[in-house]
Design a protein around this motif. Structure first.
Motif, mmCIF file in Angstrom:
data_model
loop_
_atom_site.group_PDB
_atom_site.id
_atom_site.type_symbol
_atom_site.label_atom_id
_atom_site.label_comp_id
_atom_site.label_asym_id
_atom_site.label_seq_id
_atom_site.Cartn_x
_atom_site.Cartn_y
_atom_site.Cartn_z
ATOM 1 N N LEU A 11 -6.846 8.158 0.351
ATOM 2 C CA LEU A 11 -6.541 6.827 0.889
ATOM 3 C C LEU A 11 -5.148 6.361 0.465
ATOM 4 C CD1 LEU A 11 -9.980 4.996 0.448
ATOM 5 C CD2 LEU A 11 -9.015 5.976 2.536
ATOM 6 N N TYR A 14 -2.338 7.334 2.950
ATOM 7 C CA TYR A 14 -2.287 6.778 4.310
ATOM 8 C C TYR A 14 -0.975 6.042 4.525
ATOM 9 C CZ TYR A 14 -7.224 7.629 5.585
ATOM 10 O OH TYR A 14 -8.424 8.197 5.922
ATOM 11 N N HIS A 20 -8.096 1.758 5.972
ATOM 12 C CA HIS A 20 -8.830 2.609 5.040
ATOM 13 C C HIS A 20 -10.302 2.744 5.402
ATOM 14 C CE1 HIS A 20 -5.800 2.409 1.456
ATOM 15 N NE2 HIS A 20 -5.207 2.613 2.617
ATOM 16 N N THR A 21 -10.761 1.916 6.314
ATOM 17 C CA THR A 21 -12.161 1.985 6.740
ATOM 18 C C THR A 21 -12.215 2.053 8.265
ATOM 19 O OG1 THR A 21 -12.348 -0.434 6.793
ATOM 20 C CG2 THR A 21 -12.978 0.690 4.745
ATOM 21 N N GLN A 240 -10.455 6.873 16.013
ATOM 22 C CA GLN A 240 -9.889 7.310 14.734
ATOM 23 C C GLN A 240 -8.477 7.864 14.933
ATOM 24 O OE1 GLN A 240 -13.272 9.895 14.016
ATOM 25 N NE2 GLN A 240 -13.749 8.832 12.107
ATOM 26 N N PRO A 388 -9.470 7.991 9.027
ATOM 27 C CA PRO A 388 -10.286 6.850 8.611
ATOM 28 C C PRO A 388 -11.745 7.057 9.047
ATOM 29 C CG PRO A 388 -8.238 6.098 9.608
ATOM 30 C CD PRO A 388 -8.305 7.574 9.831
#
Length: 570
Positions: A11, A14, A20-21, A240, A388
Motif C-alpha cells: 500500500l 501506491y 487503498h481500498t 480496479q 486495490p
C-alpha cells in the motif's frame, strides 16, 4: 497460516490518487454499456478499417442482437459461443448476449475441429456466432455438437462502402473466401440483426453474481476447463484497473485493441475497460499482422496499448517500425507472459518514453491482479504490486506464509476471483481454498515478495527444471538468452539427462538477418549464469509456437524436445 490478516506492505507503494481500498460497484456489464452510451452517445466506440460505430449505435445494435436471441429461443443462463476476431460483431454479440441474460463463451478462432467440438459440448452451447472463414472447421463437427442455431458473419459485414463490396473480391483472389451453406439453422448474422428494427432488449433480470462468461483455460496442462466469471468479477476487475490508471481521461482515450477479445486479458483491459471509460477501440483483427498494428497506432493516435511481450517484441524488431510515429502511446500494461527486460527497454525507446509496465493475472482472476505503478516506481523483473482490493500472499507447501524474499506459491483473493470451474467441482476444490474468511486462488506460480510488497514470478510450479538437485526457473535463463543481440525470441525447457536428471535446452529464433551458432549462444550464457543453469543444447527455429494470445507454448516446446531426444537415442 498463523496470521489472521496477511500484511499489505504494497500500500505504501501506491501512486498518489490510487485508493487503498476497493468496494465493487454492483454494476453488471450491460450497465457499463448503457451508462456510457447515455453519457457519450456520439463518441466513437469502435474504429474498424475505416468504419466507425458510436456508443449510441453500439448499444442499439447490442439490444437488437439480444432481441434476436430471445426471439430464437435463447433464455437467461443459456450459453452463446462467440468465435470471432476483434471486429465490431464481437463487441455487439458479447454485450447483446449479456443483455439477453445469457452466458458468453469465448471461443478461440485458432481451435481445431476437435478442440471446438470439446468446448461446444462441454459448455452446452446451443448458439454459435462464427466468422465465415472459420465455418469449415465447424461444419466438420456440426452433427456432433448441441448447437441449434449458428449465426455467420464476415469481415465485409462491418466494412463501409465500397470496401464491403471489394473485400469478397480480394478474399476470392487470395483463396480465403468461404461459401457458407445457409439453411434454417445456419443464419446470416447481418440479416438477423437487420430483422430486429428498433427492437428493445428482452426484459430479463441480470444480477451482478450471475455468470457472464465461460472463459476456457489454455489446456496446456490437460483438458481445458471453463472458468465461470460473473458480471461482478469482470466489472470489478475493470474498476480496479481504472483506479490504478489514475491519469486515464474518460471519454478521451483511444485503446489499440490488438490483443484478442476472446482472451480474457484482451476482454478486460481492452474491451470492457474501454466501455467503462468511454474510450475508442481501434480494432485490429489479426495481431500477427504487425504492419496493420503499426498502421492503426499511427492512424488512430492510440494512447493506451495493452498487449503481450511477443507483440511488443515484434514491434521492436519490425523493419517498418521506424516509418511510424508511435509517440501517441502513453501507457501499456503487458500481461499473459513474463516481460523480458530487453523488450521493455527497447519499446520505451521507439515510442519516446511510453510507460510499458509488467502486470500479472490469470483467467480465474478475470484476469488482472498485479501491475507495476504506471508513473511510480517500476521494479525491473517484477510484476509489481496488487491492485486495490486484491490480497496476495506467498506460501509454502503447507499453506504457511514464507518470509519476504523466499520462494513459495502465489495465492490471491479479491472480488475478481472466479465462481469456480464449469461443471467441475473437483477441479474447483483443487484451485480455490477457504482461509481466514476469504477464498484464495492457488495460482500454481512460484513467486517472491520483497519487503515493500513488490512481487516477482519465479516460474510456473510445473515448469521447474531440476538439474543435479538444483532448481532452475526457465524465466531466468530466458532473460539471459534474450540479452544476446541476435536473439528475437527464446524459451528454456528441461530435457532428460542421465547424469543430472534434467538439463536446460534452449529454443531460439534469431532476428531477421542476424546470425549466431549454438556455441555463440552457450558462450553468452556461460558469462551470465551459474554453470548448472547454462543450456547444454540450443535449437534454432524461424518462429516459436504461440497461443492465440501470442504466449509462447513452452510446454509444447519441451515435449517436442523430449520426443526428438528420444527418437535420436532409439
Amino acid at each position: 497460516m498463523t496470521q489472521a490478516t496477511p500484511p499489505r506492505p504494497w500500500l505504501s507503494s501506491y501512486e498518489p490518487g490510487v485508493p487503498h481500498t476497493f468496494t465493487p460497484s454492483g454494476l453488471t456489464l450491460p450497465d457499463l454499456l448503457r451508462r456510457t452510451a447515455e453519457k457519450y452517445p456520439d463518441r466513437v466506440a469502435m474504429s474498424f478499417i475505416g468504419a466507425n460505430t458510436t456508443y449510441g449505435q453500439l448499444y442499439k445494435d447490442a439490444q437488437r442482437f439480444a432481441a434476436a436471441l430471445h426471439k430464437m429461443g435463447v433464455r437467461p443462463g443459456d450459453r452463446v459461443s462467440i468465435m470471432l476476431p476483434n471486429t465490431p460483431q464481437f463487441v455487439t454479440s458479447f454485450y447483446g448476449t449479456l443483455l439477453a441474460g445469457a452466458v458468453a463463451v469465448n471461443t478461440s478462432p485458432m481451435y481445431t475441429p476437435s478442440e471446438l467440438e470439446h468446448q461446444l459440448k462441454d459448455s452446452g452451447s446451443e448458439t454459435l456466432v462464427i466468422l465465415d472463414t472459420f465455418y469449415p472447421r465447424y461444419e466438420e463437427i456440426r452433427a456432433r455438437v448441441p448447437v441449434k442455431r449458428t449465426l455467420v458473419t464476415g469481415v465485409q459485414d462491418a466494412l463501409p462502402f465500397p470496401k464491403n463490396l471489394l473485400y469478397p473480391v480480394k478474399a476470392r483472389r487470395e483463396g480465403t473466401w468461404v461459401k457458407v451453406p445457409f439453411d434454417d439453422r445456419v443464419l446470416s448474422y447481418p440479416k438477423v440483426l437487420a430483422s430486429q428494427v428498433a427492437a428493445a432488449a428482452p426484459s430479463v433480470t441480470v444480477r451482478p453474481d450471475d455468470v457472464a462468461l465461460l472463459q476456457y483455460t489454455g489446456g496446456t496442462t490437460g483438458v481445458p476447463k471453463g472458468a465461470m466469471l460473473t458480471h461482478s468479477n469482470l466489472v470489478s476487475n475493470c474498476e480496479q484497473a481504472r483506479m490504478w490508471m489514475s491519469d486515464l481521461r474518460d471519454g478521451q482515450e483511444v485503446t489499440l485493441a490488438a490483443i484478442p477479445f476472446f482472451h480474457v486479458y484482451g476482454m478486460t483491459v481492452a474491451m470492457n475497460l474501454s466501455v467503462l471509460t468511454g474510450a475508442t477501440l481501434a480494432l485490429v483483427p489479426n495481431p500477427r499482422d504487425i504492419k496493420m498494428v503499426l498502421s492503426q497506432i499511427t492512424s488512430s493516435g492510440a494512447t493506451l496499448f495493452p498487449g503481450v511481450p511477443t507483440l511488443y517484441n515484434a514491434i521492436n524488431n519490425h523493419p517498418d517500425t521506424p516509418k511510424h510515429n508511435l509517440t501517441s502511446i502513453r501507457a501499456c500494461i503487458s500481461g499473459s507472459a513474463p516481460l523480458l527486460l530487453e523488450t521493455s527497454r527497447r519499446f520505451k525507446e521507439i515510442t519516446g518514453g511510453a510507460n510499458l509496465v509488467e502486470g500479472y493475472g490469470l483467467t480465474e482472476a478475470s484476469p488482472c491482479t498485479h501491475t507495476n505503478p504506471i508513473f511510480g516506481e517500476q521494479r525491473e523483473g517484477s510484476i509489481g504490486v496488487p491492485f486495490p482490493g486484491v490480497d496476495s500472499i506467498v506460501v509454502d507447501d503447507d499453506g504457511q506464509l514464507v518470509a519476504p524474499g523466499e520462494v513459495g506459491e502465489l495465492w490471491i483473493a479479491g472480488p475478481m476471483i472466479m465462481k469456480g470451474y464449469w461443471q467441475r467441482p473437483d477441479e474447483t476444490a483443487k484451485t480455490l481454498r477457504e482461509a481466514h474468511g476469504r477464498t484464495w486462488l492457488m495460482t500454481g506460480d512460484m513467486a517472491t515478495m520483497d519487503p515493500d510488497g513488490y512481487f516477482r514470478i519465479v516460474d510456473r510450479k510445473k515448469d521447474l527444471i531440476i538439474a543435479g538437485g538444483f532448481n532452475i526457473y526457465p524465466r531466468e535463463v530466458e532473460e539471459v538468452l534474450m540479452s544476446h543481440p541476435a536473439v528475437l525470441e527464446a524459451a528454456a525447457v528441461g530435457v532428460p539427462d542421465e547424469y543430472r536428471g534434467e538439463s536446460v535446452h534452449a529454443v531460439v529464433a534469431l532476428k531477421p538477418g542476424a546470425t549466431a551458432s549454438e556455441t555463440d549462444i552457450i558462450a553468452h550464457c556461460k558469462g551470465l549464469l551459474s554453470n548448472y543453469k547454462v543450456p547444454r543444447s540450443v535449437e534454432f527455429r524461424a518462429e516459436l509456437p504461440k497461443t492465440a494470445a501470442m504466449k509462447i507454448l513452452r510446454r509444447q516446446l519441451a515435449q517436442e524436445a523430449r520426443d526428438s531426444q528420444k527418437a535420436k537415442s532409439a
